[in-house]
Design an enzyme around this catalytic site. Structure first.
Site, mmCIF file in Angstrom:
data_model
loop_
_atom_site.group_PDB
_atom_site.id
_atom_site.type_symbol
_atom_site.label_atom_id
_atom_site.label_comp_id
_atom_site.label_asym_id
_atom_site.label_seq_id
_atom_site.Cartn_x
_atom_site.Cartn_y
_atom_site.Cartn_z
ATOM 1 C CD GLU A 257 45.875 50.009 11.907
ATOM 2 O OE1 GLU A 257 45.815 49.605 13.088
ATOM 3 O OE2 GLU A 257 46.871 50.559 11.432
ATOM 4 C CB CYS A 291 40.046 48.760 17.483
ATOM 5 S SG CYS A 291 40.795 50.150 16.737
HETATM 6 C C1 UN1 Z 1 39.659 52.635 16.461
HETATM 7 O O1 UN1 Z 1 39.101 52.360 17.510
HETATM 8 O O2 UN1 Z 1 39.310 52.103 15.394
HETATM 9 O O3 UN1 Z 1 43.450 55.694 19.850
HETATM 10 C C2 UN1 Z 1 40.708 53.656 16.356
HETATM 11 C C3 UN1 Z 1 42.245 55.864 19.724
HETATM 12 C C4 UN1 Z 1 41.792 56.615 18.498
HETATM 13 C C5 UN1 Z 1 41.667 55.680 17.355
HETATM 14 C C6 UN1 Z 1 40.858 54.472 17.609
HETATM 15 N N1 UN1 Z 1 42.752 57.628 18.195
HETATM 16 O O4 UN1 Z 1 41.420 55.465 20.507
#
Ligand code: UN1
Length: 503
Positions: A257, A291
C-alpha cells in the site's frame, strides 16, 4: 501539558512504559515538538526471537477453529470500544491528527474487527464440477504463517488492525514493525490486544502478536526472515520497492500500500455545495498526510471561476492549530522534514508557473516548535512534472479542463493509482469514469472525495501504489493459501484430459 495528557492516557490504557524505555527511538509529539518518551530498539537477536515466537504461535493457532479465532478478534473489538477515547487521543498526541480523526481511526479498527468476526464463520472455498465421473473438486483456504506488517505514521494503528484482524481469523500470527515516529500508539494497541488475549484463554498461544520496536534495520530484518510468509507494507513507494525486491528474491507474498496521488474531477453538472465540502475534507484532512489525500483537482472551465474563489475563501478561514482543540480542523505536519518537503514542492510549483495560495508556516501560540501550515492551493497552467510526485503535505494543485476524456487522461497520467473521484450528476459521465476506460485507480468514487474509505470495500491501488488490497470484500484471501482438492469416489482411475496411460 502534553505530558500530563499522556500520563492520563497511559494510566487509562493501563500501560507500563518501563518495559520499553530507552534512548534509541524518541516519540515526539508533532503538536509541540516535545519528546513524549524515549524507547529502546529491539536488537537483532530480539527481532529473531519475536519471529521465533510468532512462528511457534502460528503452528498452534492454525489448528484453532476459525470461529473461535474470531472470538479473540471480537474481544479485541470490545477493548477498542472501551478505550476508544484514550487511544484516539494518543493518536492525536503522537501523529498530530485532529481528535475527530484520531477517534475515527480507532473506529476503523473497531469496524474491521466486526468485519473479521463475521468473516471467521465464512472463509468460503468453492466446490467445482469435475470433468471426471465419480470425482469432486473443492478448494480450501488455509492459514499462511507469520504475517509481517509494516505501518506508517499517518495511520499508526488502523493499518495494523486492517491487516491483523484478518490475519488472526485466517489463522496467522502477526509481527508488527510500526513507524519509528509513532511507537507509543503501537505499544498501546499491542497492550489492548494482549488484554483481549488474557480474556480469551489459554488457546491463544504466546507470540500470536509480536511488536518490533526499532528503526529501518529491524523492519528489514523482519522482511528478510524466511518464516515471514506474507509481508504487508504501507508507506512510501521507495520503501515498498525495497520490500518487493527482497520478497521477490525469496518468492514471498506481499501486500503493498504505497504512494497515492489522488485526483478529483469536478464536472459542469456537479453539486458544488457537496463538492466544496468533499474537496476540503479530502485535501486538508489529516493535514494532507493520508495516502488517499486529494492532491489534484481538475475543474471544468465552465465552473472554474465559481468554484476556485469559493475554495480560496474556505482555505483562508481554515482553523489551523492544536489538534486536541475541538475547533481545529488542520493539525500540524509530522515533523520539520515534512515541512521542508512541502516548501520545496511549492517552490517547484512556482517555477512551473503555479500560483500558490496559502502554504505558509503558521505559528500556534504555546506550540512554537510544531510545524503548522496553512494548506496550499496551487493553480497550475496544466499538469506539470511536479504533479506526478506525491508530497505528503496539504498541497492541492488545481488544473482546468474542458473535456471529460482529457480529465480522465490527466487522472491516469501519474505513476500512482490509489484513489480518484468525480463530482457529476450526469449519469453518462459518472459511469464513464468508473468504467474500464475510466479511472485506472483501485478506488474510483462518484460524488464523494477520494479519501475516507469504509472498511467494507477492498482498499488499495494500482501501478506504483503497489497493487495490494486490504480490509473488506475478499481481501482476506491474500492472507491464506488456497489448496485445490480432488476426490475420487469411483472404482476407476480416469485421467484428466482423457489421457490413456495403461500399465
Ligand atoms: C492511508 O492514508 O494510509 O480511506 C489510509 C482513507 C482511510 C485510510 C487511509 N480509510 O482515507
Amino acid at each position: 501539558m502534553n505530558n500530563t495528557t499522556l500520563h492520563t492516557i497511559l494510566t487509562e490504557l493501563d500501560i507500563q512504559l518501563s518495559d520499553y524505555q530507552g534512548s534509541d527511538i524518541h516519540s515526539i509529539s508533532p503538536i509541540d515538538g516535545q519528546v513524549l518518551a524515549g524507547l529502546r530498539s529491539d536488537t537483532a537477536a530480539e527481532v529473531k526471537q519475536r519471529i521465533d515466537r510468532a512462528h511457534a504461535a502460528f503452528l498452534q493457532w492454525r489448528n484453532i477453529p476459525a470461529p473461535r479465532r474470531g472470538e479473540l478478534v471480537r474481544l479485541f473489538g470490545e477493548e477498542l470500544r472501551a478505550h476508544k477515547q484514550a487511544l484516539g487521543q494518543l493518536v492525536t498526541l503522537e501523529a498530530g491528527k485532529i481528535l475527530q480523526e484520531g477517534l475515527g481511526e480507532v473506529q476503523e479498527m473497531i469496524d474491521i474487527c466486526d468485519f473479521a468476526v463475521g468473516l471467521s464463520r465464512q472463509l468460503y472455498g468453492l466446490t467445482i464440477a469435475s470433468e471426471r465421473p465419480g470425482h469432486r473438486m473443492m478448494e480450501q483456504w488455509h492459514p499462511m504463517g507469520v504475517v509481517g506488517v509494516i505501518s506508517a505514521f499517518n495511520f499508526p494503528v488502523a493499518v495494523w488492525a486492517w491487516n491483523a484482524a484478518l490475519a488472526f481469523v485466517c489463522g496467522n500470527s502477526v509481527t508488527w514493525k510500526p513507524s519509528e515516529k509513532t511507537p507509543l500508539t503501537a505499544i498501546a494497541t499491542h497492550a489492548l490486544f494482549m488484554k483481549a488475549v488474557a480474556r480469551f484463554g489459554s488457546d491463544a498461544p504466546a507470540g500470536l502478536a509480536e511488536l518490533i520496536i526499532g528503526a529501518r534495520d529491524t523492519g528489514a530484518q523482519m522482511v528478510e526472515d524466511k518464516r515471514v510468509a506474507l509481508v504487508s507494507a504501507t508507506g512510501s513507494t521507495r520503501m515498498g520497492r525495497q520490500v518487493a525486491e527482497v520478497c521477490a528474491k525469496r518468492l514471498t507474498r506481499t501486500i503493498l500500500e504505497l504512494g497515492g496521488n489522488n485526483a478529483m474531477i469536478v464536472a459542469p453538472s456537479a453539486d458544488l455545495e457537496m463538492a466544496v465540502r468533499a474537496i476540503t475534507f479530502s485535501a486538508v484532512g489529516t493535514a494532507g498526510q493520508r495516502c488517499t489525500t486529494l492532491r489534484r483537482l481538475f475543474v471544468h472551465d465552465s465552473i472554474y471561476d465559481t468554484l476556485v474563489p469559493r475554495l480560496k475563501k474556505i482555505y483562508a478561514g481554515l482553523p489551523v492549530g492544536n489538534p486536541l482543540d475541538k475547533a481545529t480542523l488542520v493539525g500540524p505536519l509530522i515533523d520539520a522534514a515534512s515541512f521542508d518537503a512541502m516548501q520545496s514542492a511549492l517552490a517547484i510549483a512556482r517555477s512551473e508557473q503555479g500560483k500558490v495560495f496559502g502554504g505558509d508556516r503558521t505559528v500556534v501560540a504555546g506550540n512554537e516548535n510544531g510545524y503548522y501550515v496553512s494548506p496550499a492551493l496551487v493553480e497550475m497552467p496544466g499538469q506539470a512534472a511536479s504533479m506526478h510526485h506525491e508530497t505528503f503535505a496539504p498541497i492541492m494543485y488545481i488544473v482546468r479542463y474542458s473535456d471529460l476524456q482529457q480529465a480522465i487522461s490527466l487522472n491516469n497520467e501519474v505513476p500512482q493509482g490509489l484513489s480518484s473521484s468525480i463530482f457529476t450528476t450526469d449519469l453518462r459521465e459518472a459511469e464513464t469514469f468508473v468504467s474500464a476506460a475510466g479511472s485506472d485507480c483501485g478506488i474510483a468514487n462518484v460524488n464523494i472525495g477520494p479519501s475516507g474509505a469504509e472498511i467494507g470495500g477492498a482498499f488499495g491501488g494500482e501501478k506504483e501504489t503497489g497493487g495490494g488490497r486490504e480490509s473488506g470484500s475478499d481481501a482476506w484471501k491474500a492472507y491464506m493459501r488456497r489448496t485445490t482438492n480432488t476426490f475420487n469416489y469411483s472404482n476407476s482411475l480416469p485421467l484428466a484430459q482423457g489421457i490413456s496411460f495403461d500399465i
